[in-house]
Write an enzyme that holds these catalytic residues in place. Structure first.
Site, mmCIF file in Angstrom:
data_model
loop_
_atom_site.group_PDB
_atom_site.id
_atom_site.type_symbol
_atom_site.label_atom_id
_atom_site.label_comp_id
_atom_site.label_asym_id
_atom_site.label_seq_id
_atom_site.Cartn_x
_atom_site.Cartn_y
_atom_site.Cartn_z
ATOM 1 N N SER A 136 0.782 -1.202 -0.195
ATOM 2 C CA SER A 136 0.140 0.122 0.081
ATOM 3 C C SER A 136 0.877 1.303 0.020
ATOM 4 C CB SER A 136 -0.935 0.103 1.092
ATOM 5 O OG SER A 136 -1.747 1.221 1.457
ATOM 6 N N LYS A 162 -0.771 -0.915 -4.557
ATOM 7 C CA LYS A 162 -2.130 -0.143 -4.259
ATOM 8 C C LYS A 162 -1.695 1.329 -4.013
ATOM 9 C CE LYS A 162 -4.695 -0.041 0.043
ATOM 10 N NZ LYS A 162 -5.441 -0.885 1.172
ATOM 11 N N LEU A 163 -2.325 2.277 -4.742
ATOM 12 C CA LEU A 163 -2.020 3.545 -4.754
ATOM 13 C C LEU A 163 -3.210 4.036 -3.723
ATOM 14 C CD1 LEU A 163 -1.156 4.762 -8.132
ATOM 15 C CD2 LEU A 163 0.499 4.248 -6.161
ATOM 16 N N LYS A 164 -2.957 5.005 -2.746
ATOM 17 C CA LYS A 164 -3.674 5.645 -1.840
ATOM 18 C C LYS A 164 -4.306 6.789 -2.896
ATOM 19 C CE LYS A 164 -3.949 3.726 1.853
ATOM 20 N NZ LYS A 164 -5.390 3.049 2.613
ATOM 21 N N ASP A 190 -7.093 2.784 -3.508
ATOM 22 C CA ASP A 190 -7.947 2.901 -2.298
ATOM 23 C C ASP A 190 -8.143 4.457 -1.810
ATOM 24 O OD1 ASP A 190 -8.957 2.579 0.239
ATOM 25 O OD2 ASP A 190 -7.228 1.651 1.134
ATOM 26 N N ASN A 192 -10.272 5.576 0.733
ATOM 27 C CA ASN A 192 -10.546 5.592 2.108
ATOM 28 C C ASN A 192 -11.826 6.685 2.285
ATOM 29 O OD1 ASN A 192 -7.267 4.906 2.729
ATOM 30 N ND2 ASN A 192 -8.864 3.971 3.845
ATOM 31 N N GLU A 215 -10.852 0.749 -3.911
ATOM 32 C CA GLU A 215 -11.295 0.295 -2.642
ATOM 33 C C GLU A 215 -12.044 1.559 -1.897
ATOM 34 O OE1 GLU A 215 -8.039 -1.090 -0.668
ATOM 35 O OE2 GLU A 215 -8.983 -1.101 1.278
ATOM 36 N N ASP A 240 -14.083 -1.845 2.132
ATOM 37 C CA ASP A 240 -13.212 -1.954 3.116
ATOM 38 C C ASP A 240 -13.874 -1.240 4.444
ATOM 39 O OD1 ASP A 240 -11.208 -1.354 5.491
ATOM 40 O OD2 ASP A 240 -9.785 -0.401 4.248
ATOM 41 N N LYS A 264 -10.293 -7.280 6.677
ATOM 42 C CA LYS A 264 -9.466 -6.886 7.861
ATOM 43 C C LYS A 264 -10.003 -7.667 9.059
ATOM 44 C CE LYS A 264 -7.725 -2.757 6.108
ATOM 45 N NZ LYS A 264 -7.913 -1.132 6.046
ATOM 46 N N GLY A 292 -4.698 -4.805 5.470
ATOM 47 C CA GLY A 292 -3.556 -4.465 6.671
ATOM 48 C C GLY A 292 -3.819 -3.236 7.195
HETATM 49 O O1 OSB Z 1 -7.349 1.653 4.341
HETATM 50 O O2 OSB Z 1 -6.420 -0.284 3.873
HETATM 51 C C1 OSB Z 1 -6.758 0.770 4.526
HETATM 52 C C2 OSB Z 1 -3.562 1.647 6.700
HETATM 53 C C3 OSB Z 1 -4.277 2.276 7.675
HETATM 54 C C4 OSB Z 1 -5.589 2.302 7.926
HETATM 55 C C5 OSB Z 1 -6.292 1.862 6.438
HETATM 56 C C6 OSB Z 1 -5.743 1.289 5.323
HETATM 57 C C7 OSB Z 1 -4.390 1.255 5.600
HETATM 58 C C8 OSB Z 1 -3.365 0.793 4.544
HETATM 59 C C9 OSB Z 1 -2.206 0.008 4.967
HETATM 60 O O3 OSB Z 1 -3.689 0.847 3.374
HETATM 61 C C10 OSB Z 1 -2.373 -1.471 4.598
HETATM 62 C C11 OSB Z 1 -0.930 -2.054 5.291
HETATM 63 O O4 OSB Z 1 -0.974 -2.481 6.434
HETATM 64 O O5 OSB Z 1 -0.158 -2.301 4.383
HETATM 65 MG MG MG Z 2 -8.745 0.419 2.450
#
Ligand code: OSB
Ligand code: MG
Length: 375
Positions: A136, A162-164, A190, A192, A215, A240, A264, A292
Protein backbone atom coordinates in the site's frame (compact mmCIF):
# COMPACT_ATOMS: atom_id res chain seq x y z
CA UNK A 1 -8.92 -21.63 28.76
CA UNK A 2 -9.19 -20.02 32.18
CA UNK A 3 -7.69 -16.54 32.05
CA UNK A 4 -5.60 -15.84 35.12
CA UNK A 5 -3.83 -12.65 34.18
CA UNK A 6 -4.09 -9.96 31.49
CA UNK A 7 -1.59 -7.34 30.39
CA UNK A 8 -2.62 -4.28 28.39
CA UNK A 9 0.58 -2.97 26.89
CA UNK A 10 1.11 0.04 24.66
CA UNK A 11 3.99 0.33 22.29
CA UNK A 12 5.25 3.14 20.08
CA UNK A 13 6.99 2.45 16.77
CA UNK A 14 8.30 5.05 14.33
CA UNK A 15 7.48 4.45 10.68
CA UNK A 16 10.41 4.23 8.27
CA UNK A 17 8.76 7.05 6.32
CA UNK A 18 5.54 9.04 6.63
CA UNK A 19 2.39 7.28 5.37
CA UNK A 20 -0.30 9.64 4.08
CA UNK A 21 -3.83 8.63 3.19
CA UNK A 22 -6.91 10.72 2.41
CA UNK A 23 -7.66 10.78 6.16
CA UNK A 24 -4.29 11.92 7.45
CA UNK A 25 -0.55 11.43 7.72
CA UNK A 26 1.13 9.03 10.11
CA UNK A 27 4.78 9.14 11.07
CA UNK A 28 4.54 6.64 13.90
CA UNK A 29 2.20 3.99 15.22
CA UNK A 30 0.86 3.62 18.74
CA UNK A 31 -0.38 0.06 19.25
CA UNK A 32 -2.23 -1.68 22.05
CA UNK A 33 -1.20 -5.27 22.69
CA UNK A 34 -3.27 -7.64 24.81
CA UNK A 35 -1.45 -10.41 26.63
CA UNK A 36 -3.43 -13.15 28.36
CA UNK A 37 -1.97 -15.74 30.66
CA UNK A 38 -4.06 -18.82 31.26
CA UNK A 39 -4.36 -21.16 34.19
CA UNK A 40 -2.24 -23.69 32.19
CA UNK A 41 0.56 -21.14 32.24
CA UNK A 42 0.38 -20.30 28.53
CA UNK A 43 0.61 -16.71 27.34
CA UNK A 44 -1.06 -15.47 24.18
CA UNK A 45 -0.87 -12.08 22.50
CA UNK A 46 -3.31 -10.09 20.42
CA UNK A 47 -2.70 -6.84 18.59
CA UNK A 48 -5.37 -4.18 18.32
CA UNK A 49 -5.47 -2.48 14.91
CA UNK A 50 -7.17 0.70 16.17
CA UNK A 51 -5.24 3.89 15.42
CA UNK A 52 -4.53 6.77 17.80
CA UNK A 53 -7.34 8.90 16.40
CA UNK A 54 -10.82 7.95 15.09
CA UNK A 55 -10.04 8.90 11.47
CA UNK A 56 -10.35 5.50 9.77
CA UNK A 57 -13.02 4.07 12.07
CA UNK A 58 -14.72 5.26 15.27
CA UNK A 59 -12.32 3.26 17.44
CA UNK A 60 -9.05 4.67 18.80
CA UNK A 61 -6.35 3.38 21.12
CA UNK A 62 -7.35 5.16 24.36
CA UNK A 63 -10.99 4.10 23.98
CA UNK A 64 -10.05 0.55 23.04
CA UNK A 65 -7.97 0.11 26.19
CA UNK A 66 -10.84 1.30 28.35
CA UNK A 67 -13.44 -0.85 26.58
CA UNK A 68 -11.30 -3.95 26.88
CA UNK A 69 -10.58 -3.34 30.55
CA UNK A 70 -14.05 -2.31 31.72
CA UNK A 71 -16.45 -4.13 29.40
CA UNK A 72 -14.82 -7.00 27.51
CA UNK A 73 -12.46 -8.70 29.96
CA UNK A 74 -15.03 -8.89 32.78
CA UNK A 75 -17.18 -11.06 30.50
CA UNK A 76 -14.37 -13.55 29.96
CA UNK A 77 -12.77 -13.74 33.37
CA UNK A 78 -13.73 -14.66 36.91
CA UNK A 79 -12.62 -18.26 36.53
CA UNK A 80 -14.82 -19.14 33.55
CA UNK A 81 -13.51 -21.64 30.99
CA UNK A 82 -13.58 -19.82 27.64
CA UNK A 83 -12.64 -20.99 24.16
CA UNK A 84 -11.52 -18.50 21.51
CA UNK A 85 -14.43 -19.62 19.33
CA UNK A 86 -16.88 -18.49 22.05
CA UNK A 87 -15.41 -15.02 22.54
CA UNK A 88 -17.41 -13.24 19.81
CA UNK A 89 -20.67 -14.62 21.19
CA UNK A 90 -19.81 -13.80 24.80
CA UNK A 91 -18.98 -10.22 23.82
CA UNK A 92 -22.11 -9.70 21.73
CA UNK A 93 -23.98 -7.74 24.43
CA UNK A 94 -21.35 -4.99 24.03
CA UNK A 95 -22.26 -3.03 20.92
CA UNK A 96 -19.63 -2.30 18.28
CA UNK A 97 -15.96 -2.03 19.26
CA UNK A 98 -14.98 -4.71 16.76
CA UNK A 99 -11.26 -3.89 16.92
CA UNK A 100 -11.21 -4.17 20.69
CA UNK A 101 -13.07 -7.49 20.52
CA UNK A 102 -10.77 -8.81 17.81
CA UNK A 103 -7.67 -8.10 19.91
CA UNK A 104 -9.06 -10.00 22.88
CA UNK A 105 -10.15 -12.98 20.76
CA UNK A 106 -6.74 -12.97 19.10
CA UNK A 107 -4.88 -13.18 22.42
CA UNK A 108 -7.02 -16.08 23.57
CA UNK A 109 -6.63 -17.81 20.21
CA UNK A 110 -2.84 -17.46 20.41
CA UNK A 111 -2.81 -18.97 23.91
CA UNK A 112 -5.18 -21.77 22.91
CA UNK A 113 -3.10 -22.72 19.87
CA UNK A 114 0.10 -22.74 21.92
CA UNK A 115 -1.45 -25.02 24.55
CA UNK A 116 -2.61 -27.33 21.75
CA UNK A 117 0.92 -27.25 20.27
CA UNK A 118 -0.35 -26.04 16.90
CA UNK A 119 -0.68 -22.80 14.92
CA UNK A 120 -3.24 -20.65 13.14
CA UNK A 121 -2.25 -21.86 9.68
CA UNK A 122 -3.09 -25.43 10.71
CA UNK A 123 -6.22 -24.43 12.62
CA UNK A 124 -7.71 -22.44 9.72
CA UNK A 125 -6.64 -25.07 7.21
CA UNK A 126 -5.23 -22.71 4.59
CA UNK A 127 -4.02 -24.74 1.64
CA UNK A 128 -1.15 -22.45 0.67
CA UNK A 129 2.19 -22.07 2.42
CA UNK A 130 2.96 -18.76 0.78
CA UNK A 131 0.72 -15.90 -0.26
CA UNK A 132 1.19 -13.10 -2.80
CA UNK A 133 2.27 -9.84 -1.23
CA UNK A 134 0.95 -6.41 -2.19
CA UNK A 135 2.09 -3.04 -0.92
CA UNK A 136 0.00 0.00 0.00
CA UNK A 137 1.60 3.23 -1.23
CA UNK A 138 0.66 6.53 0.37
CA UNK A 139 -0.04 9.95 -1.12
CA UNK A 140 3.16 11.85 -1.92
CA UNK A 141 3.93 15.57 -2.20
CA UNK A 142 5.07 15.14 -5.83
CA UNK A 143 4.67 12.69 -8.69
CA UNK A 144 8.43 12.17 -8.83
CA UNK A 145 8.54 11.16 -5.19
CA UNK A 146 5.66 8.72 -5.78
CA UNK A 147 7.33 7.15 -8.81
CA UNK A 148 10.60 6.74 -6.89
CA UNK A 149 8.76 4.99 -4.10
CA UNK A 150 6.84 2.72 -6.46
CA UNK A 151 10.02 1.77 -8.31
CA UNK A 152 11.56 0.85 -4.96
CA UNK A 153 8.64 -1.46 -4.15
CA UNK A 154 8.82 -3.04 -7.62
CA UNK A 155 12.53 -3.66 -6.98
CA UNK A 156 11.64 -5.17 -3.60
CA UNK A 157 9.58 -7.74 -5.51
CA UNK A 158 6.01 -6.87 -4.53
CA UNK A 159 3.31 -8.65 -6.53
CA UNK A 160 0.96 -5.69 -6.78
CA UNK A 161 0.77 -1.99 -6.02
CA UNK A 162 -2.07 -0.20 -4.22
CA UNK A 163 -2.14 3.57 -4.52
CA UNK A 164 -3.88 5.77 -2.01
CA UNK A 165 -5.96 8.37 -3.84
CA UNK A 166 -8.04 11.43 -3.00
CA UNK A 167 -9.60 14.26 -5.04
CA UNK A 168 -6.68 16.03 -6.73
CA UNK A 169 -4.43 12.94 -6.47
CA UNK A 170 -5.97 10.27 -8.65
CA UNK A 171 -5.92 10.15 -12.48
CA UNK A 172 -2.42 11.56 -12.99
CA UNK A 173 -0.64 9.48 -10.33
CA UNK A 174 -2.44 6.35 -11.55
CA UNK A 175 -1.56 7.08 -15.19
CA UNK A 176 2.12 7.59 -14.36
CA UNK A 177 2.35 4.53 -12.15
CA UNK A 178 0.64 2.37 -14.78
CA UNK A 179 3.18 3.62 -17.34
CA UNK A 180 6.04 2.88 -14.93
CA UNK A 181 5.03 -0.65 -13.93
CA UNK A 182 3.64 -1.73 -17.30
CA UNK A 183 0.32 -3.32 -18.23
CA UNK A 184 0.85 -6.69 -16.55
CA UNK A 185 1.47 -5.78 -12.92
CA UNK A 186 -1.53 -5.66 -10.59
CA UNK A 187 -2.54 -2.11 -9.69
CA UNK A 188 -5.42 -0.94 -7.50
CA UNK A 189 -6.49 2.24 -5.69
CA UNK A 190 -7.87 3.04 -2.23
CA UNK A 191 -9.77 6.27 -1.54
CA UNK A 192 -10.61 5.69 2.14
CA UNK A 193 -14.06 7.32 1.64
CA UNK A 194 -12.70 10.53 0.04
CA UNK A 195 -15.29 10.83 -2.78
CA UNK A 196 -19.04 11.42 -3.03
CA UNK A 197 -21.78 10.27 -5.38
CA UNK A 198 -21.27 13.40 -7.49
CA UNK A 199 -17.78 12.12 -8.45
CA UNK A 200 -19.12 9.18 -10.48
CA UNK A 201 -18.07 10.49 -13.87
CA UNK A 202 -14.63 11.46 -12.62
CA UNK A 203 -14.08 8.04 -11.03
CA UNK A 204 -15.15 6.31 -14.26
CA UNK A 205 -12.11 7.91 -15.88
CA UNK A 206 -10.03 5.43 -13.84
CA UNK A 207 -11.50 2.57 -15.88
CA UNK A 208 -8.92 2.99 -18.64
CA UNK A 209 -6.04 1.98 -16.33
CA UNK A 210 -7.12 -1.65 -15.97
CA UNK A 211 -7.21 -1.57 -12.17
CA UNK A 212 -7.85 -4.69 -10.12
CA UNK A 213 -10.32 -2.71 -8.03
CA UNK A 214 -11.20 0.61 -6.44
CA UNK A 215 -11.40 0.37 -2.65
CA UNK A 216 -13.93 2.30 -0.56
CA UNK A 217 -14.42 5.36 -2.77
CA UNK A 218 -17.51 6.59 -0.88
CA UNK A 219 -18.60 7.09 2.72
CA UNK A 220 -18.67 4.16 5.09
CA UNK A 221 -22.48 4.18 5.31
CA UNK A 222 -23.15 4.77 1.60
CA UNK A 223 -23.94 1.25 0.40
CA UNK A 224 -26.39 2.40 -2.27
CA UNK A 225 -23.84 4.87 -3.57
CA UNK A 226 -21.33 2.03 -3.91
CA UNK A 227 -23.91 -0.12 -5.68
CA UNK A 228 -24.63 2.64 -8.20
CA UNK A 229 -20.94 3.31 -8.71
CA UNK A 230 -20.32 -0.41 -9.23
CA UNK A 231 -22.94 -0.33 -12.00
CA UNK A 232 -21.34 2.75 -13.59
CA UNK A 233 -17.67 1.66 -13.46
CA UNK A 234 -16.05 -1.28 -15.17
CA UNK A 235 -13.41 -1.30 -12.39
CA UNK A 236 -14.69 -3.57 -9.59
CA UNK A 237 -15.79 -1.76 -6.44
CA UNK A 238 -14.26 -3.19 -3.25
CA UNK A 239 -15.43 -2.33 0.27
CA UNK A 240 -13.18 -1.87 3.29
CA UNK A 241 -14.55 0.60 5.91
CA UNK A 242 -18.20 -0.33 5.16
CA UNK A 243 -17.81 -3.95 6.28
CA UNK A 244 -17.68 -4.28 10.06
CA UNK A 245 -19.55 -7.56 10.50
CA UNK A 246 -20.63 -10.77 8.80
CA UNK A 247 -24.19 -9.41 8.44
CA UNK A 248 -22.97 -6.25 6.73
CA UNK A 249 -20.90 -8.34 4.34
CA UNK A 250 -23.94 -10.45 3.43
CA UNK A 251 -26.02 -7.31 2.80
CA UNK A 252 -23.36 -5.53 0.76
CA UNK A 253 -22.86 -8.57 -1.47
CA UNK A 254 -26.58 -9.13 -2.00
CA UNK A 255 -27.07 -5.45 -2.79
CA UNK A 256 -24.27 -5.43 -5.36
CA UNK A 257 -22.38 -2.79 -3.38
CA UNK A 258 -19.34 -5.04 -2.90
CA UNK A 259 -17.94 -6.80 -5.96
CA UNK A 260 -14.82 -7.57 -3.91
CA UNK A 261 -14.23 -7.38 -0.14
CA UNK A 262 -11.10 -6.35 1.72
CA UNK A 263 -11.22 -8.52 4.86
CA UNK A 264 -9.44 -6.99 7.83
CA UNK A 265 -9.81 -9.26 10.84
CA UNK A 266 -9.63 -6.35 13.28
CA UNK A 267 -12.37 -4.41 11.52
CA UNK A 268 -14.79 -7.37 11.50
CA UNK A 269 -14.35 -8.40 15.13
CA UNK A 270 -11.68 -11.06 14.78
CA UNK A 271 -10.13 -13.85 12.72
CA UNK A 272 -13.06 -16.21 13.20
CA UNK A 273 -15.55 -13.67 11.81
CA UNK A 274 -13.06 -13.03 9.03
CA UNK A 275 -13.19 -16.72 8.11
CA UNK A 276 -17.00 -16.66 8.09
CA UNK A 277 -16.99 -13.70 5.70
CA UNK A 278 -14.41 -15.47 3.55
CA UNK A 279 -16.56 -18.62 3.38
CA UNK A 280 -19.69 -16.67 2.48
CA UNK A 281 -17.87 -14.70 -0.24
CA UNK A 282 -16.35 -17.88 -1.69
CA UNK A 283 -19.84 -19.40 -1.90
CA UNK A 284 -21.15 -16.22 -3.55
CA UNK A 285 -18.26 -15.94 -6.03
CA UNK A 286 -16.99 -12.69 -4.46
CA UNK A 287 -13.18 -12.41 -4.43
CA UNK A 288 -11.62 -11.35 -1.14
CA UNK A 289 -8.17 -10.22 -0.05
CA UNK A 290 -6.58 -9.59 3.32
CA UNK A 291 -6.16 -5.93 4.25
CA UNK A 292 -3.60 -4.50 6.62
CA UNK A 293 -3.48 -1.89 9.37
CA UNK A 294 0.26 -1.37 9.74
CA UNK A 295 0.45 -4.43 11.96
CA UNK A 296 3.51 -5.59 13.84
CA UNK A 297 4.73 -9.14 13.40
CA UNK A 298 1.87 -10.37 15.61
CA UNK A 299 -0.94 -9.31 13.30
CA UNK A 300 1.15 -9.79 10.18
CA UNK A 301 1.76 -13.47 11.04
CA UNK A 302 -1.94 -14.07 11.68
CA UNK A 303 -2.90 -12.25 8.47
CA UNK A 304 -0.64 -14.59 6.49
CA UNK A 305 -2.42 -17.63 7.96
CA UNK A 306 -5.81 -16.13 7.06
CA UNK A 307 -4.74 -15.20 3.53
CA UNK A 308 -3.68 -18.81 2.92
CA UNK A 309 -7.39 -19.75 2.62
CA UNK A 310 -8.50 -20.52 -0.93
CA UNK A 311 -10.99 -17.65 -1.30
CA UNK A 312 -8.24 -15.04 -0.89
CA UNK A 313 -7.71 -14.88 -4.63
CA UNK A 314 -6.20 -11.37 -4.75
CA UNK A 315 -2.87 -10.29 -3.25
CA UNK A 316 -3.28 -8.83 0.25
CA UNK A 317 -1.78 -5.78 1.94
CA UNK A 318 0.64 -8.15 3.62
CA UNK A 319 3.94 -6.48 2.97
CA UNK A 320 7.29 -7.07 4.63
CA UNK A 321 7.52 -5.75 8.14
CA UNK A 322 10.32 -3.44 6.90
CA UNK A 323 7.84 -1.64 4.63
CA UNK A 324 6.71 0.21 7.79
CA UNK A 325 9.18 -0.57 10.60
CA UNK A 326 12.97 -0.62 10.81
CA UNK A 327 12.69 -3.32 13.45
CA UNK A 328 9.75 -5.53 14.40
CA UNK A 329 8.80 -6.82 17.85
CA UNK A 330 9.01 -10.44 16.70
CA UNK A 331 12.09 -12.59 16.21
CA UNK A 332 11.23 -13.65 12.66
CA UNK A 333 9.64 -10.71 10.81
CA UNK A 334 7.67 -11.23 7.62
CA UNK A 335 9.75 -10.68 4.47
CA UNK A 336 8.96 -10.70 0.76
CA UNK A 337 10.61 -12.93 -1.84
CA UNK A 338 9.64 -12.97 -5.50
CA UNK A 339 6.26 -11.42 -4.69
CA UNK A 340 5.36 -13.82 -1.90
CA UNK A 341 5.44 -13.97 1.87
CA UNK A 342 5.75 -17.34 3.58
CA UNK A 343 3.04 -18.27 6.06
CA UNK A 344 4.87 -18.50 9.40
CA UNK A 345 4.90 -21.90 11.05
CA UNK A 346 5.76 -20.93 14.62
CA UNK A 347 3.26 -21.96 17.29
CA UNK A 348 0.18 -19.90 18.11
CA UNK A 349 -0.58 -17.16 15.63
CA UNK A 350 2.84 -17.84 14.11
CA UNK A 351 5.30 -15.47 15.86
CA UNK A 352 7.73 -15.34 18.76
CA UNK A 353 8.26 -12.05 20.55
CA UNK A 354 11.59 -10.26 20.69
CA UNK A 355 11.09 -9.43 24.36
CA UNK A 356 14.05 -7.08 24.75
CA UNK A 357 13.05 -4.96 21.79
CA UNK A 358 9.39 -5.10 22.80
CA UNK A 359 10.28 -3.79 26.26
CA UNK A 360 12.33 -1.00 24.72
CA UNK A 361 9.34 0.31 22.71
CA UNK A 362 6.77 -0.16 25.50
CA UNK A 363 5.23 3.09 26.70
CA UNK A 364 2.81 1.70 29.29
CA UNK A 365 1.76 -1.61 30.75
CA UNK A 366 -1.21 -2.42 32.97
CA UNK A 367 -1.66 -5.81 34.53
CA UNK A 368 -5.05 -7.02 35.63
CA UNK A 369 -5.55 -10.06 37.74
CA UNK A 370 -8.44 -11.72 35.99
CA UNK A 371 -9.57 -14.29 38.51
CA UNK A 372 -11.74 -11.72 40.24
CA UNK A 373 -13.67 -10.93 37.02
CA UNK A 374 -16.26 -8.22 37.29
CA UNK A 375 -18.61 -9.71 34.71
O1 OSB B 1 -7.52 1.54 4.08
O2 OSB B 1 -6.39 -0.22 3.82
C1 OSB B 1 -6.56 0.85 4.38
C2 OSB B 1 -3.61 1.55 6.67
C3 OSB B 1 -4.25 2.10 7.75
C4 OSB B 1 -5.61 2.28 7.72
C5 OSB B 1 -6.32 1.90 6.59
C6 OSB B 1 -5.69 1.32 5.51
C7 OSB B 1 -4.29 1.18 5.54
C8 OSB B 1 -3.50 0.68 4.45
C9 OSB B 1 -2.19 0.05 4.79
O3 OSB B 1 -3.80 0.82 3.29
C10 OSB B 1 -2.24 -1.40 4.71
C11 OSB B 1 -1.01 -2.08 5.27
O4 OSB B 1 -0.94 -2.36 6.48
O5 OSB B 1 -0.12 -2.39 4.48
MG1 MG C 1 -8.62 0.55 2.66
Amino acid sequence: MIISDVELRRIHLDLVKPFRTSFGEQTSREILLVGVTTADGATGWGECVAMSEPLYSPEFVDAVELVIRDFLLPRLTGGADVKAAEVAHLLEPIKGHQMAKAAVEMALLDAELRVANTNLHARLGGERTQVPSGVSVGIFPTLDALLDAVQGYVDDGYARIKLKIEPGWDLEPVRHVRDLIGPDMGLQVDANTAYTRTDTEHLCALDEFDLLLIEQPLATDDLLGHRDLARAMSTPVCLDESIESFAQAVDAVELGAAEIINIKPGRVGGYLNAVRIHDMCRDQGIPVWCGGMLETGIGRAANCALAALSGFTLPGDISASTRFYARDIVTDPISVHDGFVTVPQALGLGFDLDHDFLDSVTTSSHRLSALDGRG
